[in-house]
Motif scaffolding. Structure first.
Motif, PDB file in Angstrom:
ATOM      1  N   ALA A   1     -13.439 -22.604 -36.318  1.00  0.00           N
ATOM      2  CA  ALA A   1     -12.598 -23.800 -36.315  1.00  0.00           C
ATOM      3  C   ALA A   1     -13.376 -25.007 -35.801  1.00  0.00           C
ATOM      4  O   ALA A   1     -13.325 -26.103 -36.378  1.00  0.00           O
TER       5      ALA A   1
ATOM      6  N   ALA B   1     -12.071 -17.152 -43.251  1.00  0.00           N
ATOM      7  CA  ALA B   1     -10.744 -17.689 -42.971  1.00  0.00           C
ATOM      8  C   ALA B   1     -10.777 -19.206 -42.840  1.00  0.00           C
ATOM      9  O   ALA B   1      -9.912 -19.910 -43.373  1.00  0.00           O
ATOM     10  N   ALA B   2     -11.779 -19.726 -42.141  1.00  0.00           N
ATOM     11  CA  ALA B   2     -11.881 -21.178 -41.973  1.00  0.00           C
ATOM     12  C   ALA B   2     -12.078 -21.877 -43.314  1.00  0.00           C
ATOM     13  O   ALA B   2     -11.468 -22.926 -43.583  1.00  0.00           O
TER      14      ALA B   2
ATOM     15  N   VAL C   1      -5.264 -13.490 -38.937  1.00  0.00           N
ATOM     16  CA  VAL C   1      -6.593 -12.987 -39.263  1.00  0.00           C
ATOM     17  C   VAL C   1      -6.735 -11.646 -38.555  1.00  0.00           C
ATOM     18  O   VAL C   1      -6.757 -11.582 -37.327  1.00  0.00           O
TER      19      VAL C   1
ATOM     20  N   ILE D   1      -6.684 -11.783 -44.363  1.00  0.00           N
ATOM     21  CA  ILE D   1      -6.340 -13.165 -44.022  1.00  0.00           C
ATOM     22  C   ILE D   1      -5.030 -13.440 -44.738  1.00  0.00           C
ATOM     23  O   ILE D   1      -4.951 -13.332 -45.962  1.00  0.00           O
TER      24      ILE D   1
ATOM     25  N   SER E   1     -14.044 -14.622 -39.824  1.00  0.00           N
ATOM     26  CA  SER E   1     -13.615 -15.916 -39.299  1.00  0.00           C
ATOM     27  C   SER E   1     -14.140 -17.066 -40.158  1.00  0.00           C
ATOM     28  O   SER E   1     -13.416 -18.035 -40.421  1.00  0.00           O
TER      29      SER E   1
ATOM     30  N   THR F   1     -14.612 -15.773 -32.392  1.00  0.00           N
ATOM     31  CA  THR F   1     -15.345 -16.271 -33.558  1.00  0.00           C
ATOM     32  C   THR F   1     -14.463 -17.149 -34.431  1.00  0.00           C
ATOM     33  O   THR F   1     -14.969 -18.041 -35.120  1.00  0.00           O
ATOM     34  N   MET F   2     -13.136 -16.941 -34.395  1.00  0.00           N
ATOM     35  CA  MET F   2     -12.239 -17.836 -35.116  1.00  0.00           C
ATOM     36  C   MET F   2     -12.256 -19.215 -34.475  1.00  0.00           C
ATOM     37  O   MET F   2     -12.232 -20.246 -35.170  1.00  0.00           O
TER      38      MET F   2
ATOM     39  N   CYS G   1      -4.896 -13.987 -34.011  1.00  0.00           N
ATOM     40  CA  CYS G   1      -6.004 -13.021 -34.088  1.00  0.00           C
ATOM     41  C   CYS G   1      -5.765 -11.942 -33.042  1.00  0.00           C
ATOM     42  O   CYS G   1      -6.655 -11.619 -32.249  1.00  0.00           O
TER      43      CYS G   1
ATOM     44  N   ALA H   1      -3.565 -19.846 -35.526  1.00  0.00           N
ATOM     45  CA  ALA H   1      -4.224 -18.673 -36.104  1.00  0.00           C
ATOM     46  C   ALA H   1      -4.005 -17.501 -35.157  1.00  0.00           C
ATOM     47  O   ALA H   1      -4.444 -17.541 -34.005  1.00  0.00           O
TER      48      ALA H   1
ATOM     49  N   GLN I   1     -12.522 -11.336 -32.624  1.00  0.00           N
ATOM     50  CA  GLN I   1     -11.951 -12.077 -33.746  1.00  0.00           C
ATOM     51  C   GLN I   1     -11.461 -13.446 -33.301  1.00  0.00           C
ATOM     52  O   GLN I   1     -11.681 -14.446 -33.988  1.00  0.00           O
TER      53      GLN I   1
END
Length: 366
Positions: free
Chosen positions: A10, A353-354, A338, A327, A350, A5-6, A203, A201, A2
Motif C-alpha cells: 500500500a 492485491a495492490a 487478502v 483476493i 500483497s 507486506t500488504m 489480512c 484490507a 500478510q
C-alpha cells in the motif's frame, strides 16, 4: 506477514497505511512459524511449475529487500529404498529445476540440490539405517528473528508509532452508501475508537470469517505448533524426518539457541478462536519425533517453548489446510480480503492485491 507486506504494498502504491494488530507484532501464527522461506522444490514432485516459480520469485524478493534478515539454511532429507523419496526422484527434480531456471530466466540465488551417500548422512545423524540409501541436501531461506523482520517491513511501510496499533482489535466496519467509511477498533483498555478511512484490507488469516461481509472466508479449524526442545541437535542443517522412514508427513528439526527447533505438528481444531495446545498434543508430537529418530531420546526431552498458531482450512473440519491464495472484494466498495496460504509468497500476493485494488494509486506513485 500478510498484513505487514500488504502495508508495504500500500505504501509503495502511494497510500498511507494504518495497521491494526490484535496482539503484539509477531505473536501469532507468523511469529510462531518455523521461519522457512522455501523455494518450492517439493512442488516439482507434482509438476506444479507455477507454484515452484512463485516460491523462487518470493525467495528473491526477501533476498533483494531484506538480505540482513534472512539467511540460507541447509536442509537434509534421508532417502530410503522402495519409497517415492529416492535418489532417482530427486535427480529428476534437480534436472527439471535446471531446465526451469533456463526457461524462465530466473537466476539461481541459492546452491543447487546435492545427493549424499548413506554413510555420509549416517555419520552426521543417528538415523534408522534399514533401507537407507543416502540423502537429499538443498538450501532454503530462514529468518531467525521473525519479529524483527516484521517490524522492519512495517517500518519501511511507514507503519510505526501511531500508525501501528498493537493489542487493538479490529471490529465493525463503518459503511455509508455501500462504501467503506471507517473501522471501529477496541484498544487493550477497552476504549472504542472510530477510524475514518475509505479502504480496509483484511489480512486476518484464520480470523477472516468474523467479518460477515465475507461469507466464504476460511474458517479457523486447524491448530499448528512448533516446539523448542531442551536438547542439542547436531550440525547446522535442518533435518526432515518421517514416522515411517521415507514416507508420510515430514517434520523438520534444526539447531536453535542451543536447543532443537522441531516442527510442524497439526491437528483439527474446528471453531477454535485461540491456539490452545494441550499437554496431549505435545506428548503426541514428541512420540512422533521419537519414532522418527529413535536414537535421540526425544520423548524424554524437556520442552522450552510451545509456538502455536491457527491456520485456515478448506471446509471447516481442519483436516485439509487451505492451499489457495485469494483476493476478494465482496463489498461494500473499498473492502478487500487478502488470504494467503504460505508465509513464503505473502509479499507477492500483497503486490498482486495492490495492483488489482489500487491501480490508479500505483500508477500515480510510479
Amino acid at each position: 506477514m500478510q498484513g505487514a507486506t500488504m502495508a508495504l504494498a500500500a505504501a509503495r502504491s502511494g497510500l498511507t497505511p494504518l495497521v491494526v494488530e490484535r496482539g503484539k507484532v509477531g505473536s501469532g501464527a507468523t511469529g510462531n512459524s518455523y521461519g522457512i522461506i522455501h523455494g518450492g522444490l517439493r512442488y516439482l514432485q507434482g509438476l506444479s511449475i507455477g507454484r515452484w516459480r512463485r516460491s523462487r520469485q518470493a525467495q528473491a524478493w526477501f533476498l533483494d529487500n531484506y538480505p540482513d534478515h534472512v539467511r540460507p539454511l541447509a536442509c537434509a532429507m534421508p532417502l530410503y529404498r522402495h519409497t517415492m523419496r529416492s535418489p532417482m526422484a530427486f535427480r529428476a527434480a534437480s534436472a527439471l529445476e535446471a531446465c526451469l531456471y533456463r526457461g524462465t530466466g530466473l537466476a539461481r540465488r541459492l546452491p543447487g540440490l546435492q545427493l549424499l551417500g548413506a554413510e555420509e548422512i549416517a555419520r552426521a545423524y543417528d538415523l534408522p539405517r534399514r533401507h537407507l540409501v543416502g540423502a537429499a541436501l538443498w538450501h532454503d531461506l530462514v529468518t531467525d528473528d521473525m519479529e524483527t523482520l516484521l517490524r522492519t517491513i512495517l517500518a519501511d511501510a511507514g507503519a510505526s508509532g501511531a500508525s501501528l496499533l498493537e493489542e487493538t482489535v479490529a471490529g465493525d466496519l463503518i459503511v455509508a452508501d455501500n462504501r467503506i467509511a471507517g473501522l471501529k477498533v477496541t484498544r487493550a483498555d477497552g476504549t472504542v475508537q472510530e477510524i475514518a478511512t475509505p479502504r480496509v484490507a483484511i489480512c486476518a488469516g484464520s480470523w477472516s470469517s468474523r467479518w460477515p461481509q465475507e461469507p466464504q472466508a476460511a474458517s479457523t479449524a486447524a491448530l499448528a505448533f512448533n516446539l523448542v526442545l531442551d536438547m542439542p541437535f547436531p550440525g547446522d542443517a535442518a533435518l526432515a524426518v518421517s514416522e515411517t522412514p521415507g514416507k508420510g508427513r515430514s517434520y523438520f528439526l534444526r539447531p536453535y539457541e542451543g536447543g532443537t527447533f522441531a516442527g510442524t505438528y497439526y491437528r483439527p481444531a474446528p471453531g477454535a478462536r485461540e491456539p490452545e495446545v494441550m499437554p496431549a498434543d505435545i506428548d503426541a508430537f514428541l512420540e512422533v519425533l521419537d519414532r522418527a529418530l529413535p536414537g535421540y531420546g526425544i520423548a524424554e526431552a524437556g520442552v522450552r517453548a510451545v509456538m502455536p498458531g491457527l491456520l485456515p482450512d478448506t471446509d471447516g473440519t481442519g483436516r485439509t489446510l487451505s492451499a489457495a491464495d485469494t483476493i476478494s472484494a465482496p463489498g461494500p466498495a473499498g473492502l478487500c480480503h487478502v488470504l494467503g496460504s504460505k508465509l513464503t509468497t505473502a509479499p507477492l500476493l500483497s503486490i498482486d492485491a495492490a495492483q488489482r485494488l489500487w491501480p490508479e494509486e500505483a500508477r500515480r506513485a510510479a
